[in-house]
Design a protein around this motif. Structure first.
Motif, PDB file in Angstrom:
ATOM      1  N   VAL A 288     -14.508 -14.475   2.418  1.00 46.44           N
ATOM      2  CA  VAL A 288     -13.422 -14.982   3.234  1.00 46.44           C
ATOM      3  C   VAL A 288     -13.501 -14.290   4.598  1.00 46.44           C
ATOM      4  CG1 VAL A 288     -11.782 -13.259   2.326  1.00 46.44           C
ATOM      5  CG2 VAL A 288     -10.918 -15.354   3.404  1.00 46.44           C
ATOM      6  N   ILE A 289     -13.306 -15.080   5.656  1.00 39.95           N
ATOM      7  CA  ILE A 289     -13.230 -14.550   7.021  1.00 39.95           C
ATOM      8  C   ILE A 289     -11.825 -14.847   7.525  1.00 39.95           C
ATOM      9  CG2 ILE A 289     -14.270 -14.506   9.308  1.00 39.95           C
ATOM     10  CD1 ILE A 289     -16.708 -15.922   8.161  1.00 39.95           C
ATOM     11  N   TYR A 290     -11.165 -13.851   8.102  1.00 35.71           N
ATOM     12  CA  TYR A 290      -9.781 -14.046   8.530  1.00 35.71           C
ATOM     13  C   TYR A 290      -9.519 -13.218   9.788  1.00 35.71           C
ATOM     14  CZ  TYR A 290      -9.132  -9.589   6.040  1.00 35.71           C
ATOM     15  OH  TYR A 290      -9.249  -8.289   5.605  1.00 35.71           O
ATOM     16  N   PRO A 291      -8.480 -13.561  10.551  1.00 39.01           N
ATOM     17  CA  PRO A 291      -8.191 -12.836  11.790  1.00 39.01           C
ATOM     18  C   PRO A 291      -7.835 -11.380  11.530  1.00 39.01           C
ATOM     19  CG  PRO A 291      -7.018 -14.937  11.730  1.00 39.01           C
ATOM     20  CD  PRO A 291      -7.570 -14.709  10.357  1.00 39.01           C
ATOM     21  N   SER A 292      -8.428 -10.493  12.287  1.00 46.01           N
ATOM     22  CA  SER A 292      -8.120  -9.064  12.145  1.00 46.01           C
ATOM     23  C   SER A 292      -6.717  -8.734  12.629  1.00 46.01           C
ATOM     24  CB  SER A 292      -9.146  -8.233  12.918  1.00 46.01           C
ATOM     25  OG  SER A 292     -10.452  -8.473  12.450  1.00 46.01           O
ATOM     26  N   THR A 293      -6.068  -9.689  13.254  1.00 46.93           N
ATOM     27  CA  THR A 293      -4.712  -9.491  13.773  1.00 46.93           C
ATOM     28  C   THR A 293      -3.645  -9.558  12.694  1.00 46.93           C
ATOM     29  OG1 THR A 293      -4.675 -11.867  14.239  1.00 46.93           O
ATOM     30  CG2 THR A 293      -5.282 -10.399  16.050  1.00 46.93           C
ATOM     31  N   GLU A 294      -4.027  -9.974  11.470  1.00 47.34           N
ATOM     32  CA  GLU A 294      -3.034 -10.183  10.416  1.00 47.34           C
ATOM     33  C   GLU A 294      -2.887  -8.959   9.518  1.00 47.34           C
ATOM     34  OE1 GLU A 294      -1.288 -12.664  10.715  1.00 47.34           O
ATOM     35  OE2 GLU A 294      -2.466 -14.300  11.563  1.00 47.34           O
ATOM     36  N   LEU A 295      -1.646  -8.671   9.126  1.00 49.10           N
ATOM     37  CA  LEU A 295      -1.412  -7.668   8.095  1.00 49.10           C
ATOM     38  C   LEU A 295      -2.001  -8.155   6.772  1.00 49.10           C
ATOM     39  CD1 LEU A 295       2.319  -6.799   8.870  1.00 49.10           C
ATOM     40  CD2 LEU A 295       0.408  -5.184   9.016  1.00 49.10           C
ATOM     41  N   HIS A 296      -2.577  -7.233   6.015  1.00 48.31           N
ATOM     42  CA  HIS A 296      -3.179  -7.605   4.736  1.00 48.31           C
ATOM     43  C   HIS A 296      -3.197  -6.400   3.813  1.00 48.31           C
ATOM     44  CE1 HIS A 296      -6.390  -6.223   7.424  1.00 48.31           C
ATOM     45  NE2 HIS A 296      -7.007  -5.782   6.338  1.00 48.31           N
ATOM     46  N   ARG A 297      -3.434  -6.662   2.537  1.00 48.97           N
ATOM     47  CA  ARG A 297      -3.500  -5.583   1.564  1.00 48.97           C
ATOM     48  C   ARG A 297      -4.371  -6.016   0.387  1.00 48.97           C
ATOM     49  NH1 ARG A 297       0.734  -4.689  -3.016  1.00 48.97           N
ATOM     50  NH2 ARG A 297       0.973  -6.789  -3.850  1.00 48.97           N
ATOM     51  N   VAL A 298      -4.792  -5.049  -0.414  1.00 46.40           N
ATOM     52  CA  VAL A 298      -5.448  -5.316  -1.694  1.00 46.40           C
ATOM     53  C   VAL A 298      -4.451  -4.960  -2.773  1.00 46.40           C
ATOM     54  CG1 VAL A 298      -7.354  -4.734  -3.223  1.00 46.40           C
ATOM     55  CG2 VAL A 298      -7.743  -4.860  -0.755  1.00 46.40           C
ATOM     56  N   ALA A 299      -4.076  -5.954  -3.572  1.00 48.56           N
ATOM     57  CA  ALA A 299      -3.117  -5.718  -4.651  1.00 48.56           C
ATOM     58  C   ALA A 299      -3.678  -4.707  -5.643  1.00 48.56           C
ATOM     59  CB  ALA A 299      -2.803  -7.035  -5.357  1.00 48.56           C
ATOM     60  N   PRO A 300      -2.827  -3.957  -6.318  1.00 49.84           N
ATOM     61  CA  PRO A 300      -3.317  -2.971  -7.291  1.00 49.84           C
ATOM     62  C   PRO A 300      -4.215  -3.603  -8.348  1.00 49.84           C
ATOM     63  CG  PRO A 300      -0.965  -2.669  -6.884  1.00 49.84           C
ATOM     64  CD  PRO A 300      -1.354  -3.945  -6.204  1.00 49.84           C
ATOM     65  N   VAL A 301      -5.300  -2.907  -8.651  1.00 48.40           N
ATOM     66  CA  VAL A 301      -6.167  -3.330  -9.747  1.00 48.40           C
ATOM     67  C   VAL A 301      -5.579  -2.795 -11.042  1.00 48.40           C
ATOM     68  CG1 VAL A 301      -8.458  -3.052 -10.778  1.00 48.40           C
ATOM     69  CG2 VAL A 301      -8.240  -3.492  -8.320  1.00 48.40           C
ATOM     70  N   ILE A 302      -5.353  -3.683 -11.999  1.00 49.86           N
ATOM     71  CA  ILE A 302      -4.738  -3.297 -13.262  1.00 49.86           C
ATOM     72  C   ILE A 302      -5.785  -2.814 -14.253  1.00 49.86           C
ATOM     73  CG2 ILE A 302      -3.355  -4.132 -15.206  1.00 49.86           C
ATOM     74  CD1 ILE A 302      -2.141  -6.170 -13.192  1.00 49.86           C
ATOM     75  N   SER A 303      -6.924  -3.490 -14.278  1.00 52.86           N
ATOM     76  CA  SER A 303      -8.019  -3.084 -15.154  1.00 52.86           C
ATOM     77  C   SER A 303      -9.330  -3.564 -14.553  1.00 52.86           C
ATOM     78  CB  SER A 303      -7.845  -3.670 -16.562  1.00 52.86           C
ATOM     79  OG  SER A 303      -7.887  -5.085 -16.521  1.00 52.86           O
TER      80      SER A 303
ATOM     81  N   ILE B 279     -19.002  -0.841   1.591  1.00 50.22           N
ATOM     82  CA  ILE B 279     -18.884  -1.360   0.230  1.00 50.22           C
ATOM     83  C   ILE B 279     -17.788  -0.559  -0.455  1.00 50.22           C
ATOM     84  CG2 ILE B 279     -19.994  -1.669  -2.009  1.00 50.22           C
ATOM     85  CD1 ILE B 279     -22.628  -2.059  -0.613  1.00 50.22           C
ATOM     86  N   SER B 280     -16.767  -1.261  -0.899  1.00 50.64           N
ATOM     87  CA  SER B 280     -15.608  -0.599  -1.499  1.00 50.64           C
ATOM     88  C   SER B 280     -15.544  -0.858  -2.996  1.00 50.64           C
ATOM     89  CB  SER B 280     -14.315  -1.100  -0.843  1.00 50.64           C
ATOM     90  OG  SER B 280     -14.255  -0.716   0.517  1.00 50.64           O
ATOM     91  N   ARG B 281     -15.058   0.146  -3.712  1.00 49.67           N
ATOM     92  CA  ARG B 281     -14.815   0.029  -5.149  1.00 49.67           C
ATOM     93  C   ARG B 281     -13.352   0.360  -5.408  1.00 49.67           C
ATOM     94  NH1 ARG B 281     -18.193   3.822  -9.172  1.00 49.67           N
ATOM     95  NH2 ARG B 281     -16.895   5.434  -8.219  1.00 49.67           N
ATOM     96  N   THR B 282     -12.652  -0.571  -6.021  1.00 48.68           N
ATOM     97  CA  THR B 282     -11.246  -0.374  -6.349  1.00 48.68           C
ATOM     98  C   THR B 282     -11.112  -0.467  -7.862  1.00 48.68           C
ATOM     99  OG1 THR B 282     -10.684  -1.505  -4.270  1.00 48.68           O
ATOM    100  CG2 THR B 282      -8.890  -1.095  -5.819  1.00 48.68           C
ATOM    101  N   GLY B 283     -10.782   0.653  -8.485  1.00 46.40           N
ATOM    102  CA  GLY B 283     -10.684   0.709  -9.937  1.00 46.40           C
ATOM    103  C   GLY B 283      -9.252   0.604 -10.413  1.00 46.40           C
ATOM    104  N   ALA B 284      -9.067   0.712 -11.714  1.00 49.85           N
ATOM    105  CA  ALA B 284      -7.737   0.593 -12.311  1.00 49.85           C
ATOM    106  C   ALA B 284      -6.785   1.621 -11.697  1.00 49.85           C
ATOM    107  CB  ALA B 284      -7.824   0.790 -13.816  1.00 49.85           C
ATOM    108  N   GLY B 285      -5.649   1.148 -11.220  1.00 51.00           N
ATOM    109  CA  GLY B 285      -4.654   2.019 -10.603  1.00 51.00           C
ATOM    110  C   GLY B 285      -4.824   2.171  -9.103  1.00 51.00           C
ATOM    111  N   ASP B 286      -5.956   1.715  -8.560  1.00 47.81           N
ATOM    112  CA  ASP B 286      -6.202   1.829  -7.122  1.00 47.81           C
ATOM    113  C   ASP B 286      -5.643   0.616  -6.381  1.00 47.81           C
ATOM    114  OD1 ASP B 286      -7.508   4.216  -7.499  1.00 47.81           O
ATOM    115  OD2 ASP B 286      -9.519   3.339  -7.436  1.00 47.81           O
ATOM    116  N   THR B 287      -5.434   0.782  -5.090  1.00 48.54           N
ATOM    117  CA  THR B 287      -4.888  -0.277  -4.252  1.00 48.54           C
ATOM    118  C   THR B 287      -5.188   0.048  -2.793  1.00 48.54           C
ATOM    119  OG1 THR B 287      -2.873  -1.528  -3.747  1.00 48.54           O
ATOM    120  CG2 THR B 287      -2.631   0.850  -3.974  1.00 48.54           C
ATOM    121  N   TYR B 288      -4.895  -0.887  -1.920  1.00 45.42           N
ATOM    122  CA  TYR B 288      -4.950  -0.637  -0.480  1.00 45.42           C
ATOM    123  C   TYR B 288      -3.743  -1.352   0.101  1.00 45.42           C
ATOM    124  CZ  TYR B 288      -7.274   0.226   4.050  1.00 45.42           C
ATOM    125  OH  TYR B 288      -7.598   0.673   5.318  1.00 45.42           O
ATOM    126  N   GLY B 289      -2.710  -0.575   0.415  1.00 39.50           N
ATOM    127  CA  GLY B 289      -1.432  -1.144   0.816  1.00 39.50           C
ATOM    128  C   GLY B 289      -1.483  -1.908   2.121  1.00 39.50           C
TER     129      GLY B 289
END
Length: 224
Positions: free
Chosen positions: A148-163, A83-93
């Motif tokens: 959402v279910i997607y192929p693990s073979t694909e590059l992906h990211r979590v865009a920065p959370v602004i607020s 379980i992940s929490r992404t707050g303001a200013g956080d991201t996963y490139g």
């Protein structure tokens, strides 16, 4: 990539949301691979606590029982979820998930990844899951309780959370059907069975033949 709506009932979603406030959070880089660690900036829950174990098992059991997940992914094994929490200013490139996870009997090949959204989209700005496909970048931000279910073979990211704060439940699946094209054929057959069941009586030659075809394809293609 497939979106599965309303995986969680309102009751399960409410219980999971309340549990989030009771969880202990730690640096998300703790479970990231060497490459992902450099671009991961979020927190994840300690799911070894009493509350953590309860909410983890409740959510994972719900995902496992969902008929669309079964028909689409044909799961053989699930990786320990997060379980992940992404707050303001956080991201996963931009990153790729580890091809193999776990050790011993828990070792698995990551064929599919899933993200189950626990926060409503209006609770945070930004934070879209962006999946790089051959043709375009898919941007995903779903209602709470959908996944959402997607192929693990694909590059992906979590865009920065602004607020706000973005909470998600994630895991990885080793499918009993290694080949994605074969999984797609079986998913088409599963959907066809549902449609034909409305048009033909149970035990009809048409439904029996389709069931035989599905079973024999699984027998040909399944790892186990």
């Amino acid at each position: 990539m497939i979106v599965v709506e309303n995986v969680l009932s309102p009751e399960v979603l409410s219980e999971a949301t309340k549990a989030l406030a009771e969880l202990r959070w730690e640096d998300g880089r703790k479970t990231a691979g060497a490459t992902a660690r450099r671009v991961k900036q979020n927190q994840q829950a300690d799911l070894t606590s009493r509350t953590g174990t309860k909410v983890r098992d409740m959510l994972l059991d719900t995902v496992k029982r969902h008929p669309v997940v079964e028909a689409y992914a044909r799961p053989l094994k699930f990786a320990p979820p997060l379980i992940s929490r992404t707050g303001a200013g956080d991201t996963y490139g931009l990153h790729i998930d580890n091809p193999v996870m776990g050790k011993g009997d828990a070792r698995l090949r990551t064929d599919l990844s899933f993200t189950l959204f626990l926060s409503p989209p209006e609770a945070y700005e930004g934070g879209e899951l962006e999946i790089e496909t051959v043709f375009r970048t898919e941007s995903v931000k779903l209602p709470a309780g959908s996944m959402v279910i997607y192929p693990s073979t694909e590059l992906h990211r979590v865009a920065p959370v602004i607020s706000g704060e973005r909470y998600v439940f994630v895991s990885w699946i080793q499918s009993a059907i290694r080949d994605a094209a074969q999984r797609a054929i079986l998913f088409d057959i599963a959907n066809l069975k549902v449609g034909l069941a409305r048009a033909f009586p149970a035990g009809s030659a048409e439904l029996l033949t389709l069931a035989k075809t599905e079973a024999n394809l699984i027998r040909m293609w399944a790892d186990a």
